[in-house]
Each structure stands twice: as C-alpha cells, then as structure tokens.
Design a protein around this motif. Structure first.
Motif, PDB file in Angstrom:
ATOM      1  N   ILE A   1       7.129   8.393   9.204  1.00  0.00           N
ATOM      2  CA  ILE A   1       6.259   8.059   8.072  1.00  0.00           C
ATOM      3  C   ILE A   1       5.809   9.364   7.432  1.00  0.00           C
ATOM      4  O   ILE A   1       5.452  10.309   8.143  1.00  0.00           O
ATOM      5  N   SER A   2       5.817   9.390   6.103  1.00  0.00           N
ATOM      6  CA  SER A   2       5.375  10.550   5.340  1.00  0.00           C
ATOM      7  C   SER A   2       4.486  10.093   4.193  1.00  0.00           C
ATOM      8  O   SER A   2       4.574   8.938   3.754  1.00  0.00           O
ATOM      9  N   PRO A   3       3.632  10.974   3.683  1.00  0.00           N
ATOM     10  CA  PRO A   3       2.839  10.629   2.500  1.00  0.00           C
ATOM     11  C   PRO A   3       3.749  10.187   1.349  1.00  0.00           C
ATOM     12  O   PRO A   3       4.841  10.741   1.165  1.00  0.00           O
ATOM     13  N   GLY A   4       3.316   9.172   0.641  1.00  0.00           N
ATOM     14  CA  GLY A   4       4.093   8.613  -0.466  1.00  0.00           C
ATOM     15  C   GLY A   4       4.911   7.401  -0.077  1.00  0.00           C
ATOM     16  O   GLY A   4       5.365   6.648  -0.939  1.00  0.00           O
ATOM     17  N   ASP A   5       5.109   7.178   1.231  1.00  0.00           N
ATOM     18  CA  ASP A   5       5.868   6.005   1.685  1.00  0.00           C
ATOM     19  C   ASP A   5       5.069   4.728   1.406  1.00  0.00           C
ATOM     20  O   ASP A   5       3.850   4.738   1.409  1.00  0.00           O
TER      21      ASP A   5
ATOM     22  N   ILE B   1      -3.343   7.844  10.076  1.00  0.00           N
ATOM     23  CA  ILE B   1      -2.684   7.440   8.830  1.00  0.00           C
ATOM     24  C   ILE B   1      -3.739   6.981   7.835  1.00  0.00           C
ATOM     25  O   ILE B   1      -4.576   6.128   8.151  1.00  0.00           O
ATOM     26  N   ILE B   2      -3.683   7.547   6.633  1.00  0.00           N
ATOM     27  CA  ILE B   2      -4.577   7.135   5.542  1.00  0.00           C
ATOM     28  C   ILE B   2      -3.752   6.275   4.593  1.00  0.00           C
ATOM     29  O   ILE B   2      -2.688   6.690   4.127  1.00  0.00           O
ATOM     30  N   VAL B   3      -4.257   5.063   4.343  1.00  0.00           N
ATOM     31  CA  VAL B   3      -3.535   4.068   3.548  1.00  0.00           C
ATOM     32  C   VAL B   3      -4.344   3.686   2.312  1.00  0.00           C
ATOM     33  O   VAL B   3      -5.523   3.337   2.424  1.00  0.00           O
TER      34      VAL B   3
ATOM     35  N   GLY C   1       0.828  -1.193   0.000  1.00  0.00           N
ATOM     36  CA  GLY C   1       0.000   0.000   0.000  1.00  0.00           C
ATOM     37  C   GLY C   1       0.864   1.245   0.000  1.00  0.00           C
ATOM     38  O   GLY C   1       2.088   1.182   0.066  1.00  0.00           O
ATOM     39  N   VAL C   2       0.189   2.392  -0.064  1.00  0.00           N
ATOM     40  CA  VAL C   2       0.868   3.682  -0.078  1.00  0.00           C
ATOM     41  C   VAL C   2       0.241   4.580   0.986  1.00  0.00           C
ATOM     42  O   VAL C   2      -0.985   4.626   1.116  1.00  0.00           O
ATOM     43  N   ILE C   3       1.076   5.294   1.709  1.00  0.00           N
ATOM     44  CA  ILE C   3       0.595   6.272   2.675  1.00  0.00           C
ATOM     45  C   ILE C   3       0.113   7.493   1.900  1.00  0.00           C
ATOM     46  O   ILE C   3       0.871   8.094   1.136  1.00  0.00           O
ATOM     47  N   LYS C   4      -1.148   7.850   2.097  1.00  0.00           N
ATOM     48  CA  LYS C   4      -1.727   9.002   1.399  1.00  0.00           C
ATOM     49  C   LYS C   4      -1.659  10.269   2.242  1.00  0.00           C
ATOM     50  O   LYS C   4      -1.569  11.364   1.710  1.00  0.00           O
ATOM     51  N   ALA C   5      -1.765  10.135   3.566  1.00  0.00           N
ATOM     52  CA  ALA C   5      -1.697  11.294   4.459  1.00  0.00           C
ATOM     53  C   ALA C   5      -1.383  10.822   5.867  1.00  0.00           C
ATOM     54  O   ALA C   5      -1.686   9.683   6.235  1.00  0.00           O
ATOM     55  N   VAL C   6      -0.768  11.706   6.644  1.00  0.00           N
ATOM     56  CA  VAL C   6      -0.514  11.471   8.069  1.00  0.00           C
ATOM     57  C   VAL C   6      -1.038  12.686   8.839  1.00  0.00           C
ATOM     58  O   VAL C   6      -0.848  13.824   8.411  1.00  0.00           O
ATOM     59  N   CYS C   7      -1.740  12.433   9.945  1.00  0.00           N
ATOM     60  CA  CYS C   7      -2.452  13.498  10.648  1.00  0.00           C
ATOM     61  C   CYS C   7      -2.311  13.344  12.163  1.00  0.00           C
ATOM     62  O   CYS C   7      -2.247  12.222  12.663  1.00  0.00           O
ATOM     63  N   THR C   8      -2.298  14.474  12.858  1.00  0.00           N
ATOM     64  CA  THR C   8      -2.221  14.456  14.319  1.00  0.00           C
ATOM     65  C   THR C   8      -3.092  15.556  14.911  1.00  0.00           C
ATOM     66  O   THR C   8      -3.495  16.494  14.222  1.00  0.00           O
ATOM     67  N   SER C   9      -3.348  15.409  16.204  1.00  0.00           N
ATOM     68  CA  SER C   9      -4.018  16.441  16.997  1.00  0.00           C
ATOM     69  C   SER C   9      -3.533  16.284  18.428  1.00  0.00           C
ATOM     70  O   SER C   9      -3.369  15.164  18.903  1.00  0.00           O
ATOM     71  N   ASN C  10      -3.300  17.390  19.092  1.00  0.00           N
ATOM     72  CA  ASN C  10      -2.861  17.293  20.489  1.00  0.00           C
ATOM     73  C   ASN C  10      -4.037  17.292  21.454  1.00  0.00           C
ATOM     74  O   ASN C  10      -3.855  17.304  22.658  1.00  0.00           O
ATOM     75  N   ILE C  11      -5.277  17.245  20.913  1.00  0.00           N
ATOM     76  CA  ILE C  11      -6.489  17.177  21.721  1.00  0.00           C
ATOM     77  C   ILE C  11      -7.334  16.009  21.227  1.00  0.00           C
ATOM     78  O   ILE C  11      -7.523  15.858  20.011  1.00  0.00           O
ATOM     79  N   LYS C  12      -7.855  15.189  22.134  1.00  0.00           N
ATOM     80  CA  LYS C  12      -8.728  14.075  21.750  1.00  0.00           C
ATOM     81  C   LYS C  12     -10.100  14.596  21.330  1.00  0.00           C
ATOM     82  O   LYS C  12     -10.553  15.635  21.806  1.00  0.00           O
ATOM     83  N   GLY C  13     -10.744  13.848  20.428  1.00  0.00           N
ATOM     84  CA  GLY C  13     -12.126  14.127  20.066  1.00  0.00           C
ATOM     85  C   GLY C  13     -12.336  15.189  19.010  1.00  0.00           C
ATOM     86  O   GLY C  13     -13.466  15.607  18.787  1.00  0.00           O
ATOM     87  N   ILE C  14     -11.267  15.654  18.382  1.00  0.00           N
ATOM     88  CA  ILE C  14     -11.417  16.638  17.306  1.00  0.00           C
ATOM     89  C   ILE C  14     -10.758  16.107  16.031  1.00  0.00           C
ATOM     90  O   ILE C  14     -10.022  15.120  16.068  1.00  0.00           O
ATOM     91  N   GLN C  15     -11.019  16.772  14.914  1.00  0.00           N
ATOM     92  CA  GLN C  15     -10.363  16.411  13.666  1.00  0.00           C
ATOM     93  C   GLN C  15      -8.863  16.549  13.835  1.00  0.00           C
ATOM     94  O   GLN C  15      -8.390  17.389  14.606  1.00  0.00           O
ATOM     95  N   LYS C  16      -8.130  15.730  13.108  1.00  0.00           N
ATOM     96  CA  LYS C  16      -6.675  15.825  13.128  1.00  0.00           C
ATOM     97  C   LYS C  16      -6.223  16.694  11.952  1.00  0.00           C
ATOM     98  O   LYS C  16      -6.948  16.865  10.976  1.00  0.00           O
TER      99      LYS C  16
END
Length: 142
Positions: free
Chosen positions: A133-137, A71-73, A2-17
């Motif tokens: 990990i980065s997009p495209g990996d 991580i979106i795969v 597979g391919v990594i399409k995006a990587v996302c984070t948030s420093n608060i739980k329960g919200i969009q990353k």
C-alpha cells in the motif's frame, strides 16, 4: 471509496510512527518492520484524514504518524464502520477487529493538547491478504 493519504511505521511500540513511501503487509502478521506486527487482532491501525485535519484546526501541530497510526485514509468515517468490515486496497484485504482503544498512559499529543483522537477515532484491523500500500492508492469496502 477512499484514498490512502499516508502510510507510517515504527519498529518500537509507544512512539510516533514515521511516514513511508510504501508498506508491505503480510497475512496474519501485519506490516513488515512495524512493532505492532504479530499474530493478534490489532496488526494495523487506521485513522481518518478528516479527523486529523479537524484536530489540526483546533491548533495541533502534528505530522502523519503522530498518533501511532499506520494508515491514514480519506473518505471514510472509520469509527462508524461495523466490526468485521473488510477493506480492500490493491491486493491487501483488512478486517476491522476493534474500534478505538484504551489509552493507558497519555501520549505526548495528549499532554500538549489535552486530547488525543486515536483512542476514539482509530480503528484496528488484521491482515487477511497481503500486498503493498502506498499513498494515493484507492481503498474500498470489500
């Protein structure tokens, strides 16, 4: 494979990353700077790119990270992988610990669309070996 399409984070739980250029994962912890990082079984969340695109085709206007996914795969039907499956990307090794989750309080996407795919399509992993990990990996079943 597979391919990594995006990587996302948030420093608060329960919200969009928020989409990132790269993420750093630590063994037995998760992603540095992410609210879900802790010594537990749901350190990292993954969601299928194909499932996100299918949701968009139903009229959803969502950005990467909208479902709280880290991580979106592309290339795997993630929810059908067995518990214990190991995924390798660069030096990172993840172990699948949970498929789907209970949605206790419906998210903003659910309220807008009447549905959310994360509770049934998302998977959760713990970090066995760290790295970046980065997009495209490339990501593979180890």
């Amino acid at each position: 494979m597979g391919v990594i399409k995006a990587v996302c984070t948030s420093n608060i739980k329960g919200i969009q990353k928020t989409e990132q250029a790269t993420i750093k994962l630590k063994p037995d912890w998760g992603i540095e700077g992410d609210a879900h990082a802790a010594p537990w079984h749901r350190q990292v969340s993954l969601l299928s790119y194909e499932q996100i695109e299918a949701f968009k085709d139903r009229g959803a206007d969502v950005d990467n990270g909208a479902f709280g996914e880290n991580i979106i795969v592309e290339g795997f039907d993630l929810k059908n992988l067995p518990i214990g499956t190991r995924l390798a990307c660069n030096d990172v090794v993840l172990e699948l610990t949970q498929i789907g989750k209970k949605c206790h309080a419906h998210c903003a996407i659910y309220h807008r669309m009447g549905d959310c795919i994360m509770p049934r399509e998302g998977i959760f992993c713990k970090v066995l070996a760290g790295g970046t990990i980065s997009p495209g990996d490339i990501i593979e079943i180890a």
